[in-house]
Design a protein around this motif. Sequence first.
Motif, PDB file in Angstrom:
ATOM      1  N   CYS A 131      -1.995  -4.008  -4.185  1.00  0.00           N
ATOM      2  CA  CYS A 131      -2.834  -3.419  -3.151  1.00  0.00           C
ATOM      3  C   CYS A 131      -3.812  -2.478  -3.850  1.00  0.00           C
ATOM      4  CB  CYS A 131      -1.957  -2.746  -2.108  1.00  0.00           C
ATOM      5  SG  CYS A 131      -2.796  -2.484  -0.526  1.00  0.00           S
ATOM      6  N   CYS A 132      -4.125  -1.340  -3.249  1.00  0.00           N
ATOM      7  CA  CYS A 132      -5.180  -0.476  -3.754  1.00  0.00           C
ATOM      8  C   CYS A 132      -5.067  -0.227  -5.254  1.00  0.00           C
ATOM      9  CB  CYS A 132      -5.170   0.868  -3.038  1.00  0.00           C
ATOM     10  SG  CYS A 132      -5.218   0.707  -1.266  1.00  0.00           S
TER      11      CYS A 132
ATOM     12  N   CYS B  78       0.817  -1.217   0.000  1.00  0.00           N
ATOM     13  CA  CYS B  78       0.000   0.000   0.000  1.00  0.00           C
ATOM     14  C   CYS B  78       0.855   1.274   0.000  1.00  0.00           C
ATOM     15  CB  CYS B  78      -0.963  -0.023   1.183  1.00  0.00           C
ATOM     16  SG  CYS B  78      -2.454   0.978   0.886  1.00  0.00           S
TER      17      CYS B  78
ATOM     18  N   ASN C  36       0.403  -0.408  -4.520  1.00  0.00           N
ATOM     19  CA  ASN C  36      -0.796   0.098  -5.162  1.00  0.00           C
ATOM     20  C   ASN C  36      -0.532   0.188  -6.668  1.00  0.00           C
ATOM     21  OD1 ASN C  36      -1.897   0.315  -2.662  1.00  0.00           O
ATOM     22  ND2 ASN C  36      -1.599   2.554  -2.489  1.00  0.00           N
TER      23      ASN C  36
HETATM   24 ZN   LIG Z   1      -3.617  -0.272  -0.313  1.00  0.00          ZN
END
Ligand SMILES: [Zn+2]
Lengths: 606, 606
Positions: free
Chosen positions: A269-270, A204, A231
């Motif tokens: 991640c994101c 992240c 991310n």
């Molecule tokens: Zn994240």
Amino acid sequence: MNDKVRSLIRENNILLFDGAMGTQLQDRGLQPGQSPEEFGDRHPEVIGAIHADYLQAGAMFLTTNTFGGTSFKLPHSLDPQAFNRKMAEVARGVAGTRGFVAGSVGPTGELLAPLGKAGFAELVDAFARQISGLAQGGADLILIETQFDLGEIRAAVVAARRVCDLPVAVSMTFESGTSLTGTSPLTFLDTMQNLGVDLIGTNCSLGPEGLEEIVRAMLPRARTPLLVQPNAGLPILENGRTVFPLQPQAFAERMTRFPALGVQGVGGCCGTSPAHVRAMAKAMREVRINLQSPTSHPDMVLTSRSTSVCVGLEEPMVVIGERINPTGKKQLTAQFQAGEQSLAMEMAVQQIAQGARILDVNVGAPMVVEENLLPELVSRLAARFSAPLSIDSSKVEAIGAALECYPGSALVNSISGEAGRMESLGPLCKMFGAPFVLLPLAGKDLPETSTQRLKIVESLLRKSEDLGIPRHLILVDALALTVSSKPESAKHCLQTIRSCREEWNLPTVLGLSNISFGLPARELLNSTFLTMAMSHGLCAVIAHPGARRVQEALAAGEVLLARDPQAKSFVRNYSGWAAGDGAVTVKAADSSTASAGAARKEVGTL
Amino acid sequence: MNDKVRSLIRENNILLFDGAMGTQLQDRGLQPGQSPEEFGDRHPEVIGAIHADYLQAGAMFLTTNTFGGTSFKLPHSLDPQAFNRKMAEVARGVAGTRGFVAGSVGPTGELLAPLGKAGFAELVDAFARQISGLAQGGADLILIETQFDLGEIRAAVVAARRVCDLPVAVSMTFESGTSLTGTSPLTFLDTMQNLGVDLIGTNCSLGPEGLEEIVRAMLPRARTPLLVQPNAGLPILENGRTVFPLQPQAFAERMTRFPALGVQGVGGCCGTSPAHVRAMAKAMREVRINLQSPTSHPDMVLTSRSTSVCVGLEEPMVVIGERINPTGKKQLTAQFQAGEQSLAMEMAVQQIAQGARILDVNVGAPMVVEENLLPELVSRLAARFSAPLSIDSSKVEAIGAALECYPGSALVNSISGEAGRMESLGPLCKMFGAPFVLLPLAGKDLPETSTQRLKIVESLLRKSEDLGIPRHLILVDALALTVSSKPESAKHCLQTIRSCREEWNLPTVLGLSNISFGLPARELLNSTFLTMAMSHGLCAVIAHPGARRVQEALAAGEVLLARDPQAKSFVRNYSGWAAGDGAVTVKAADSSTASAGAARKEVGTL
Ligand SMILES: [Zn+2]
Ligand SMILES: [Zn+2]
Ligand SMILES: [Zn+2]
């Protein structure tokens, strides 16, 4: 199943994790402000569909929808254990025998005392309920992720160990070089390696480029496989909406650089989607892990929340400041008896200024309840100073309580051959990843010869091995006994230092001041002995860091042992040196403090 | 035949020598004032009869009538070589295959310069003529006896070695504890052991009780078989005639104590007769040699005429004062160029006061003829100071000349791996019993690693073995190179110290000041390195003995290495110590001397 994950890791396979859950949920009906956990509990089929997409895309590890799954974050309507179990079962159902389930454990949102008001035991309990649910639901791995506080991570790892024997991955998120509460990637790595987790990662906050820097900071000492889940780039605002700009192909290309650096686990991640994972899975087929050997290999690393201190043959000698110890100190004893700590805090300031890199903390005195005072003082010292602490007590309960409230890898001083000591303290040190001083004392008689000492060391090493304690948590006290009563004891101490290195490759420490007890010119004898011991491989010393001769011995010793490159530090500090400058200066420094009376007296007992 | 004597010695037989010649001759016609040699030359049958009586009495060794047989004492009418040959033939004729002939070599009556006016070469020549005659006449052993001057003994031993390969026994006579020119029994023993003679003894002057004390003084370091030939008690005057009162039976009983102490050779001196020898021979049948192991076993002993300095792991560190060396010293260079020595003599006084136990002597400078100046200065220093010297020169001839005029076992500094150096200096050191510094340098490149150094040491050891040089003459220089240019060099030096001990049991020395070249606080670095090296087994150091930090390192080091019993010396000297006292005092001491200017300047180059 957990043995299978451990084998996968051991056999050096690339571990493909999946991508984001949150952004996928938004695409499938999660409303802004709604809890993903609540949504998942209501719509397990949506969660299952996301898992299925990731599995289809090539992910080996499906991450449960339990990021906010502790009681601190879950809606009251949900029972933490039941919820986590349910989510794990959903993932398990999709993974079948084709994939693994990573049980996600995110931060609680609470800060541990003294930063916040959560207690260590409270956090452990909350994590334990979550993790036992995950384990019951069929998780193959506990993934403690997106964490930002070393203390909280430790609570989660302790909880995982308490309720299951699943492999544990721990992943921290860093912004501008450190985590939110001040931990650097390397200190995070060091602390996790002491805890003995199975995968150490970062996720992240940043895209692949940003996390590459984090990974590079960890590499010099990484002995544990690494995991990276970036991310999809740094978020940008597009039409009032947060968008992650890195497209699947570009993301995948970036990700192939990690195995080349030696990273074993990759995921997203994101902002990452099944498309990202698919591209990454495909790209990874062309890639192999290029295992890196650590370039720095200390014998041991002690950490605070913010700082690592390496102990080893190629590291500068580590001075452990001995002064926070009420033995023979009236004023300090009185303060401890009254529950006060101001003098101890001053001694910490002073010792750090004098070059101590670790502070020994001992509050043992009559009428002091160590179980209360020791954790309290440790907690205050940890909040104020970056030097790692050495927790020094004869009381197992006091050490346990202090370890709970210490976020890093404190040194435990000490585990002797006293009956039951290794059995009670050993598992504690292992659980908390706390290095400890192994003190070769057993029975009533002091072991005068190195042979006797080594025999006790050997027996304690056998016990520690039976308890599964790794060698890098062990620092042997070489025992500096008093030469005025045992003339050969200094020679035996030097031999013990050498033998520990030669036979077990173990680092050594010693308490310096004993050696000269009962003789004049103690600072001269102490510094001379320290010089000898350094040259035989001593790695750390428990001493009064203000003793000028000791400082000189250390400075000159580092030059001679080739640990002060180009003698830079020596030249900087000793260019104006004359043999006549000595304890005079030290005394002046001591007496300039508020505790001048006590300090002067203690210089006298050097 | 000489191999037979050597076997007899090696096989640990009691060696029965005969008794007095002089008193026997008086009984058989020698007139007061007449030379026994002249008498013997005229009446060889009388000499033969005496030999026969002794052989009959049980003596294994018949001593030739050649005590005064050098040109210095013989009447001019007698040719030394022919006379000695004749006397040896007489003894040989009597001994046949039933006994051995010990060729007696007494003192010349001359004193070596500077005590007297005899030159070393002159003495060697005289002894050589005598001894070659004895060898030609059939002597089995050269018995250099009743000697009182270490330098003269050395000339006799060198002469014996030059003209024959017979075993050599050397016997000194002591009065009130030392020999006439100031040599103690132990220093005599040490010097003779360095020379490698076959039997070391004491004779004359005292009866068996008196010589037992002499023997006991030698025993702690005796590795060579001992020989004792006492008088028949202390002489008394009876009716105006000197009488030796100890009767044969009493003498014999007393003599049986010597084999019990480990003494291998027994015989009689003044006042003993065939009756004494008969009683002794009979008594010895009941006795066996009770071999004693030395209680003190240094690696090496250096001696002056009066003093022994032991070098070894169980001995205090030996400081070799480095200052008599013109390198970088303008005033000293000028003096040496002018043939003056006053500054060097002052430096000797100063260094001894500061704790140097050996003085290095180097006169090497442009326009100095070392072959002349070095022996001259060595001779003056030897006459005035009891500290053994270290003869330091690159010129073999200068070293040879200096060794000739030095009565004890000086240290030769040094034999490197330079082509031809071992071949030329090695035999010289062996002949003079001079220990030497083995310097692991060969070729142009400095050996940086301990492995490189040890390789050179090994090759030099092989050469020295081929030359028959015993190990106890070898002191290895561990090479302290400059850490500012070679950072690992201190560590390699420490490793070299350890390896020399572990692989060859060899002692080590080093020149201290190099290590800190180019860095500030040199005295701090030097003393710190000395401390390290001591703890790794360094036995001697070439250093400026006035450096206070070096003195402190030595004092504290001896306590820690258990070589200062009960820390007595440390407590005596350091009870008032404070860390602030330092070079200040040293500087004051230096500037109180006449050579203050030079001294201060040289302190600066420490
Ligand atoms: Zn994240
Ligand atoms: Zn005599
Ligand atoms: Zn060592």
